[in-house]
Design an enzyme around this catalytic site. Structure first.
Site, mmCIF file in Angstrom:
data_model
loop_
_atom_site.group_PDB
_atom_site.id
_atom_site.type_symbol
_atom_site.label_atom_id
_atom_site.label_comp_id
_atom_site.label_asym_id
_atom_site.label_seq_id
_atom_site.Cartn_x
_atom_site.Cartn_y
_atom_site.Cartn_z
ATOM 1 N N ASN A 9 30.943 38.205 29.405
ATOM 2 C CA ASN A 9 31.512 37.026 30.065
ATOM 3 C C ASN A 9 30.653 36.787 31.305
ATOM 4 O OD1 ASN A 9 32.969 35.095 31.408
ATOM 5 N ND2 ASN A 9 34.664 36.466 31.983
ATOM 6 N N LYS A 11 30.724 34.467 33.346
ATOM 7 C CA LYS A 11 31.440 33.721 34.401
ATOM 8 C C LYS A 11 30.532 32.598 34.927
ATOM 9 C CE LYS A 11 33.815 37.955 35.590
ATOM 10 N NZ LYS A 11 34.950 38.488 36.308
ATOM 11 N N HIS A 92 41.721 33.950 30.439
ATOM 12 C CA HIS A 92 41.139 34.923 31.377
ATOM 13 C C HIS A 92 41.976 34.918 32.655
ATOM 14 C CE1 HIS A 92 38.398 36.912 34.120
ATOM 15 N NE2 HIS A 92 37.782 37.400 33.058
ATOM 16 N N GLU A 94 41.204 34.996 35.653
ATOM 17 C CA GLU A 94 40.745 34.075 36.705
ATOM 18 C C GLU A 94 41.245 32.660 36.441
ATOM 19 O OE1 GLU A 94 36.582 35.159 36.536
ATOM 20 O OE2 GLU A 94 37.104 37.127 37.344
ATOM 21 N N GLU A 164 42.771 43.225 29.797
ATOM 22 C CA GLU A 164 42.024 43.251 31.051
ATOM 23 C C GLU A 164 42.995 43.406 32.222
ATOM 24 O OE1 GLU A 164 37.930 41.322 30.568
ATOM 25 O OE2 GLU A 164 39.303 39.763 31.202
ATOM 26 N N GLY A 170 36.136 43.065 38.125
ATOM 27 C CA GLY A 170 35.201 42.787 39.217
ATOM 28 C C GLY A 170 35.445 43.613 40.461
ATOM 29 N N SER A 209 35.518 46.156 34.837
ATOM 30 C CA SER A 209 34.505 47.041 35.428
ATOM 31 C C SER A 209 33.912 48.039 34.431
ATOM 32 C CB SER A 209 35.071 47.755 36.660
ATOM 33 O OG SER A 209 35.418 46.805 37.657
HETATM 34 C C1 PEP Z 1 35.748 39.907 32.997
HETATM 35 O O1 PEP Z 1 35.333 38.988 33.668
HETATM 36 O O2 PEP Z 1 36.340 39.659 31.944
HETATM 37 C C2 PEP Z 1 35.507 41.279 33.449
HETATM 38 C C3 PEP Z 1 36.040 42.271 32.775
HETATM 39 O O3 PEP Z 1 34.731 41.431 34.560
HETATM 40 P P1 PEP Z 1 34.071 42.791 35.127
HETATM 41 O O4 PEP Z 1 33.470 43.499 33.943
HETATM 42 O O5 PEP Z 1 33.047 42.343 36.097
HETATM 43 O O6 PEP Z 1 35.172 43.577 35.735
#
Ligand code: PEP
Length: 248
Positions: A9, A11, A92, A94, A164, A170, A209
């Protein structure tokens, strides 16, 4: 036997030059390994041109629940299909937290994606407050139920679920393999109460992460079927190592 799927992803990151370098690095390194990248809308054509014919598929990070019309700034499922997308991320955290996407809207996007032949990657997960209050399973169940209610449990045969935990996205804080496995097992068990066959085949990715250093341990868990990778998907060596760890 379920396959594993790692999806990047990106972003709101990248540029034509950065993407070209990243795609040129990951494409040969992942020959024969199924993986995906979900890129910003303006770069879908670039991903399509670079990845066509490879084992890496591509998709978007969001889609409109509307088919077409006066919806300024929105992007429809048919537009994603024009660029050869296979996947689209829906729900997601976000988008849920920063753009107010409700469970119902996420379910509408999921339905629209599937109706068009796209595979939705449905994100679910709890906030830190919710985890600390002991309602992780309640939250994940609510988010899943919103989709199952409108699309039916059978629809999950043509979807990917990404667990998630919001507190791990992040932040550099990864759920431990045991914490992640527990929620993945809960999700699969919940789906199994409705349809054991769908549950057995359902790809449940972990996201939060994930990096090369922790991927192998996470991917070794019995109910973790790959990952949705944010930051580390922008670094070729990291993404390649994660995809290889999942493919082992
Ligand atoms: C994500 O954006 O779905 C995500 C898991 O981000 P990160 O791996 O940076 O934590």
């Amino acid at each position: 036997m379920r396959k594993k799927l790692v999806a990047g992803n990106w972003k709101m990151h990248g540029s034509l030059a950065e993407n070209a370098a990243l795609l040129a690095a990951i494409k040969p390194a992942l020959t024969g390994i199924e993986a995906a990248v979900c890129v910003p809308f303006p770069y879908l054509g670039q991903a399509q041109a670079a990845l066509a014919g490879s084992s890496i598929t591509w998709g978007a990070q969001n889609v409109s629940e509307q088919a077409k019309g006066a919806f300024t700034g929105e992007v429809s499922t048919s537009m994603l299909l024009d660029f050869g997308c296979k996947y689209v991320i829906v729900g997601h955290s976000e988008r849920r937290s920063l753009y107010g996407e409700s469970d119902a809207l996420v379910a509408s996007k999921y339905l629209a994606a599937q109706a068009a032949g796209l595979t939705p990657i449905l994100c679910v997960g709890e906030s830190l407050d919710e985890r600390e209050s002991g309602v992780t399973e309640t939250v994940v169940a609510r988010q899943l139920d919103a989709v199952i209610r409108v699309a039916g449990v059978a629809s999950l045969a043509k979807a990917v679920v990404a667990y998630e935990p919001v507190w791990a996205i992040g932040t550099g804080k990864t759920a431990t393999p045991e914490q992640a496995q527990a929620v993945h097992a809960y999700i699969r068990g919940k789906v199994a109460t409705l349809d054991a066959g769908v549950a057995a085949q359902l790809i449940i990715q972990y996201g939060g992460s994930v990096k090369a250093a922790n991927a192998a341990e996470l991917m070794a868990q019995p109910d973790i079927d790959g990952g949705l990778i944010g930051g580390a998907s922008l670094v070729a060596d990291e993404f390649i190592a994660i995809c290889r760890a999942a493919a082992k």
